[in-house]
Design an enzyme around this catalytic site. Structure first.
Site, PDB file in Angstrom:
ATOM      1  CG  HIS A 191      -1.861   1.187   1.232  1.00 27.01           C
ATOM      2  ND1 HIS A 191      -3.092   1.157   0.614  1.00 27.01           N
ATOM      3  CD2 HIS A 191      -1.734   2.433   1.754  1.00 27.01           C
ATOM      4  CE1 HIS A 191      -3.694   2.323   0.761  1.00 27.01           C
ATOM      5  NE2 HIS A 191      -2.893   3.117   1.449  1.00 27.01           N
ATOM      6  CB  CYS A 192       1.930   3.450  -2.704  1.00 23.03           C
ATOM      7  SG  CYS A 192       3.069   4.828  -2.996  1.00 23.03           S
ATOM      8  CB  VAL A 193       1.783   6.400   2.430  1.00 27.46           C
ATOM      9  CG1 VAL A 193       1.231   7.625   3.132  1.00 27.46           C
ATOM     10  CG2 VAL A 193       1.715   5.187   3.346  1.00 27.46           C
ATOM     11  N   GLY A 196      -1.749   6.910  -2.197  1.00 23.45           N
ATOM     12  CA  GLY A 196      -3.055   6.771  -1.575  1.00 23.45           C
ATOM     13  C   GLY A 196      -3.824   5.569  -2.066  1.00 23.45           C
ATOM     14  CB  THR A 197      -4.267   3.544  -4.539  1.00 28.71           C
ATOM     15  OG1 THR A 197      -5.040   2.412  -4.944  1.00 28.71           O
ATOM     16  CG2 THR A 197      -3.075   3.661  -5.479  1.00 28.71           C
TER      17      THR A 197
END
EC number: 2.3.1.225
Length: 340
Positions: A191-193, A196-197
């Site tokens: 999950h890539c901060v 955002g997805t």
């Protein structure tokens, strides 16, 4: 307090109106994600803005060679565009794949069964929990999605062991529940901060292209900053700002370059970050030797699946396939392109 209230009421009304028109701001998670995106865009603008602000020779060079700056602006715009495309893309959720399978299967059913399924599909949780819950209704046959998932595992696997404890859907191999998205993601990577997805089956290639463009942009910008410092002496405060930005840019370049190399390796071997890091915690990968990539089909086919959007579900390899993939490459294998 009574004096402040007349001033606070218009502010509260304006805030409520803003939250009403922009629902994403009312959600703390989406609000923080939006702020991170704005910060990333602002950081890009700062790096290019200081060159235009401080370097008069850079502006003159732009006028002499407009193609140079035109190519840079094109890369700059393409990088930001790819960022937003990747950020808004779906990683491949299990509920979406399950819905597609159920809709395709409904076409071959009689009208009465189809109408019942359409009525039950109005609530996604009913479709998932009732039909997928073979434990509570043992006589009810598994759904088309449940049958498809069971075919991807060795015979004798129980559907209860494949059901997610959070969203109650049957998980194919390489699937993981993301607690940030609150959904199960196919071929979950991470999950890539900043985006955002999640990064998963359907947007891993988009993510790779983004970090590739970001790496190229960082290298080009770094060259322009070094060229600025190598020119005629300038005021110390200008050099101090440029050096500070140069250090930040160099650190960012190292990070995105390593990320690009790492994800290139993952794509070539058909792995994910989660599978590589948590290999010993995944039941069906626990006993597979570390040098064996169970889902790899060769470099060429791995690249083809990623670049051409072949979103097939991976089945667990048999013991014979694992033994064949664990065999070291020989010169004859190289000539026969076994690695590809």
């Amino acid at each position: 307090m009574g004096v402040c209230c007349p001033f606070l009421q218009p502010w509260d009304r304006a805030r409520d109106q803003c939250l009403l028109n922009l629902p994403c701001l009312s959600d703390p998670v989406r609000r923080s994600s939006l702020l991170l995106k704005l910060a990333l865009v602002a950081l890009h603008l700062v790096f290019i803005g200081f060159l235009f602000l401080f370097d008069a020779e850079f502006i003159e060079k732009t006028k002499r060679d407009p193609w140079y700056m035109g190519c840079y602006i094109l890369l700059f715009s393409a990088t930001l565009l790819q960022y937003f495309v990747t950020s808004g893309s779906s990683p491949g959720y299990v509920v979406d794949a399950m819905r597609d399978v159920c809709e395709a299967s409904a076409m071959y059913r009689n009208p009465s069964t189809t109408s019942i399924q359409h009525a039950s599909r109005k609530s996604e949780s009913v479709v998932v929990n009732v039909e997928g819950g073979s434990a509570s209704c043992p006589r009810r046959p598994p759904t088309p999605w449940g049958k498809l998932v069971l075919d991807l595992y060795p015979p004798g696997t129980s559907i209860r062991n494949l059901t997610c404890g959070y969203c109650h859907v049957e998980q194919p191999p390489r699937t993981k529940h993301c607690h940030d998205c609150d959904r199960c993601v196919l071929q979950f990577d991470h999950h890539c901060v900043w985006l955002g997805t999640c990064i998963g089956q359907k947007n891993h290639s988009k993510f790779w292209w983004y970090i590739c463009e970001e790496t190229t942009l960082c290298i080009w910008t770094l060259i322009m900053y070094v060229d600025y410092l190598s020119n005629v002496a300038k005021p110390w405060w200008k050099n101090a700002i440029i050096i500070l930005l140069l250090v930040i840019l160099a650190i960012s370049l190292i990070f995105v370059l390593l990320l690009l190399i790492f994800h290139s390796y993952l794509i070539l071997t058909n792995q994910s970050t989660y599978e590589l890091v948590r290999r010993r915690r995944i039941p069906y990968m626990r006993n597979i030797p570390g040098r064996v990539h169970p889902f790899s089909r060769g470099i060429r086919r791995n690249l083809y699946n990623v670049c051409c959007g072949n979103y097939n579900l991976d089945s667990l390899p048999t013991a014979f396939e694992l033994e064949d993939r664990s065999r070291p490459y020989t010169c004859i294998d190289m000539l026969k392109c076994r690695c590809c």
